[in-house]
Design a protein around this motif. Structure first.
Motif, mmCIF file in Angstrom:
data_model
loop_
_atom_site.group_PDB
_atom_site.id
_atom_site.type_symbol
_atom_site.label_atom_id
_atom_site.label_comp_id
_atom_site.label_asym_id
_atom_site.label_seq_id
_atom_site.Cartn_x
_atom_site.Cartn_y
_atom_site.Cartn_z
ATOM 1 N N GLU A 101 35.727 33.772 40.820
ATOM 2 C CA GLU A 101 36.201 32.836 39.801
ATOM 3 C C GLU A 101 36.256 33.507 38.433
ATOM 4 O O GLU A 101 37.236 33.370 37.689
ATOM 5 N N LEU A 102 35.216 34.251 38.089
ATOM 6 C CA LEU A 102 35.172 34.959 36.816
ATOM 7 C C LEU A 102 36.311 35.960 36.703
ATOM 8 O O LEU A 102 37.010 36.025 35.680
ATOM 9 N N LEU A 103 36.507 36.748 37.739
ATOM 10 C CA LEU A 103 37.542 37.771 37.707
ATOM 11 C C LEU A 103 38.933 37.150 37.596
ATOM 12 O O LEU A 103 39.793 37.657 36.850
ATOM 13 N N GLU A 104 39.152 36.082 38.307
ATOM 14 C CA GLU A 104 40.461 35.420 38.236
ATOM 15 C C GLU A 104 40.707 34.869 36.838
ATOM 16 O O GLU A 104 41.827 34.937 36.313
ATOM 17 N N SER A 112 31.238 52.409 36.369
ATOM 18 C CA SER A 112 30.883 52.724 37.754
ATOM 19 C C SER A 112 30.392 51.477 38.478
ATOM 20 O O SER A 112 30.742 51.232 39.637
ATOM 21 N N HIS A 113 29.584 50.687 37.811
ATOM 22 C CA HIS A 113 29.067 49.462 38.423
ATOM 23 C C HIS A 113 30.210 48.493 38.720
ATOM 24 O O HIS A 113 30.302 47.922 39.811
ATOM 25 N N THR A 114 31.097 48.304 37.754
ATOM 26 C CA THR A 114 32.211 47.370 37.947
ATOM 27 C C THR A 114 33.126 47.842 39.068
ATOM 28 O O THR A 114 33.620 47.025 39.860
ATOM 29 N N TYR A 115 33.348 49.143 39.145
ATOM 30 C CA TYR A 115 34.157 49.680 40.242
ATOM 31 C C TYR A 115 33.565 49.292 41.596
ATOM 32 O O TYR A 115 34.286 48.827 42.493
ATOM 33 N N LEU A 116 32.260 49.464 41.759
ATOM 34 C CA LEU A 116 31.627 49.151 43.040
ATOM 35 C C LEU A 116 31.678 47.656 43.347
ATOM 36 O O LEU A 116 31.838 47.262 44.505
ATOM 37 N N VAL A 117 31.564 46.828 42.325
ATOM 38 C CA VAL A 117 31.670 45.379 42.543
ATOM 39 C C VAL A 117 33.063 45.023 43.062
ATOM 40 O O VAL A 117 33.210 44.268 44.035
ATOM 41 N N LEU A 118 34.092 45.561 42.429
ATOM 42 C CA LEU A 118 35.455 45.245 42.863
ATOM 43 C C LEU A 118 35.713 45.738 44.285
ATOM 44 O O LEU A 118 36.355 45.047 45.083
ATOM 45 N N ARG A 119 35.204 46.901 44.625
ATOM 46 C CA ARG A 119 35.370 47.399 45.983
ATOM 47 C C ARG A 119 34.599 46.540 46.979
ATOM 48 O O ARG A 119 35.049 46.302 48.100
#
Length: 259
Positions: free
Chosen positions: A201-204, A225-232
């Motif tokens: 919901e936040l990302l959208e 780096s943290h955000t990258y891993l969350v999106l993956r």
């Protein structure tokens, strides 16, 4: 790719466990049983490949000395909700480690010790042989690529994400970027990721959607780096990292805006 793993997975598995905190924390406060200490500062470089990556030979020596082999499964942790450990995981990824064998503890040392054993016993790993893969495909993008993408970011065809705090973003950011403080993805009490439904919901709301090509940056590639891993973890496939981030961008005269 399953970047985040729960404490139960770590306790019951046989992955190499890496503690990236300072040595005094590892020795005095304690650590996960069997974890080796690879402090954050030991795999950062001002002069290394692709901006902030350590030189490849130094990285190979560091992991070999820690008893980590080329094909080993690895899980890293810190005591800062994962942001420093995420940098270790992404460093390994960018230097060619198998992404399916790279993980981050969902939580950190403080959340682990609420339910699981810790120890101050020393760990003396048997030296291993670690070889990185310079031919591996990685999600890295450089200064020129980001500069070429700016028109697409401003038109909404590419999602350029600034993972810094609000005040940093207000002081200056790349044209067309949207702001997403990495800490918004973390549950402060649990010290791990927020529930998946809340994350999506936040990302959208910010316009960061799986269908779009997404490029992430911060200041020195730690928070990104943290955000990258969350999106993956959420299944985003078109995610790239601007390793140089604002440190390189400003050094090379890249445009910044404040509106």
């Amino acid at each position: 790719m399953q970047p985040f793993v729960p404490a139960s997975w770590v306790e019951g598995g046989d992955a190499a466990v890496v503690d990236v905190r300072d040595p005094w924390e590892y020795d005095s406060i304690g650590h996960l049983p069997g974890a080796v200490n690879v402090p954050f500062d030991s795999f950062r470089s001002d002069e290394g490949e692709a901006g902030k990556l350590p030189p490849r030979a130094e990285w190979e020596e560091l992991l070999s000395d820690a008893g980590i082999g080329t094909d080993e499964e690895i899980v890293a942790y810190d005591d800062t909700q994962g942001v420093f450990a995420a940098r270790f995981v992404v460093t390994a990824l960018l230097l060619g480690h198998d992404p399916e064998k790279l993980h981050l503890l969902d939580g950190d040392f403080s959340s682990w010790q609420r339910e699981y054993e810790t120890t101050t016993d020393g760990v003396d790993p048997d030296p291993a042989t670690y070889e990185s893969d310079p031919e591996a495909e990685t999600p890295l993008v450089d200064f020129e690529t980001v500069r070429e993408l700016l028109p697409a970011a401003e038109s909404g065809d590419v999602t350029l994400v600034d993972t810094r705090e609000d005040w940093e973003f207000a002081e200056g950011h790349l044209p067309g970027a949207v702001q997403l403080d990495w800490r918004e993805l973390v549950d402060e009490e649990r010290r791990g990721l927020r529930p998946e439904s809340e994350l999506r919901e936040l990302l959208e709301e910010r316009g960061i959607v799986p269908e779009s090509r997404t490029v992430l940056y911060c200041n020195t590639a730690r928070r990104v780096s943290h955000t990258y891993l969350v999106l993956r973890q959420l299944g985003y496939e078109q995610v790239e990292l601007y390793e140089g981030s604002l440190t390189e961008w400003e050094d090379r005269g890249g445009e910044l805006v404040t509106e």
